[in-house]
Each structure stands twice: as C-alpha cells, then as structure tokens.
Design a protein around this motif. Sequence first.
Motif, PDB file in Angstrom:
ATOM      1  N   ALA A  31      27.734  98.831  90.958  1.00 47.76           N
ATOM      2  CA  ALA A  31      28.239  97.471  90.808  1.00 47.76           C
ATOM      3  C   ALA A  31      29.025  97.421  89.505  1.00 47.76           C
ATOM      4  N   LEU A  32      30.237  96.923  89.567  1.00 48.14           N
ATOM      5  CA  LEU A  32      31.075  96.824  88.381  1.00 48.14           C
ATOM      6  C   LEU A  32      30.836  95.482  87.710  1.00 48.14           C
ATOM      7  N   VAL A  33      30.558  95.552  86.434  1.00 48.57           N
ATOM      8  CA  VAL A  33      30.365  94.336  85.652  1.00 48.57           C
ATOM      9  C   VAL A  33      31.261  94.405  84.430  1.00 48.57           C
ATOM     10  N   GLU A  34      31.700  93.262  83.996  1.00 49.43           N
ATOM     11  CA  GLU A  34      32.569  93.214  82.829  1.00 49.43           C
ATOM     12  C   GLU A  34      31.745  93.525  81.580  1.00 49.43           C
ATOM     13  N   ALA A  35      32.198  94.489  80.821  1.00 51.25           N
ATOM     14  CA  ALA A  35      31.524  94.877  79.584  1.00 51.25           C
ATOM     15  C   ALA A  35      32.082  94.079  78.423  1.00 51.25           C
ATOM     16  N   GLU A  36      31.326  94.077  77.357  1.00 55.64           N
ATOM     17  CA  GLU A  36      31.811  93.436  76.139  1.00 55.64           C
ATOM     18  C   GLU A  36      33.100  94.113  75.730  1.00 55.64           C
ATOM     19  N   SER A  62      24.153 103.472  79.964  1.00 57.39           N
ATOM     20  CA  SER A  62      25.402 103.825  79.297  1.00 57.39           C
ATOM     21  C   SER A  62      25.691 105.319  79.295  1.00 57.39           C
TER      22      SER A  62
END
Length: 76
Positions: A64-69, A2
Amino acid sequence: MSTLQQLGSEIAERRKRLGLKQTDVARKSGVTPESLSRFERGRLPEFGSRKLIAVLAAVGMEIALVEAESHLPSDA
C-alpha cells in the motif's frame, strides 16, 4: 517499515502465524527457498520488486502506497 530487513522480518512473522513453511511460500511465489530464507533474515542486499510482490501475495499481503513526510524544500 523503512528497511528491507524489517520487511523480511514482517513477512516471516506473517508466514509463521499462517502456519506456512518457507518451502511452501517459496514454491507458491516462484523464488528459491534459500532466497526466501535470506530475505526473511535480512541477509540480501536487494530483493526484486516482482519477487517481493509474489512473496507478499503468497502470505496474503500487498503493498500500500502512503504519502511519506516530505523531505523536499517547501515553497516559502
């Protein structure tokens, strides 16, 4: 991951596991050895996206793009 500091630390660990010197990665990615050193130690307030992508490529990593909360209000 983060923070920029955590990212720099992770890249440093990867570089070391590969047996690469900072000068090797710096040369391959087009950044100065001093900038790479400061980035790996979390001593830079920012590190441009082009530099980051080049350094990642030099150590065989990619973003790598990941969906965050979501922190957006939900539709209730």
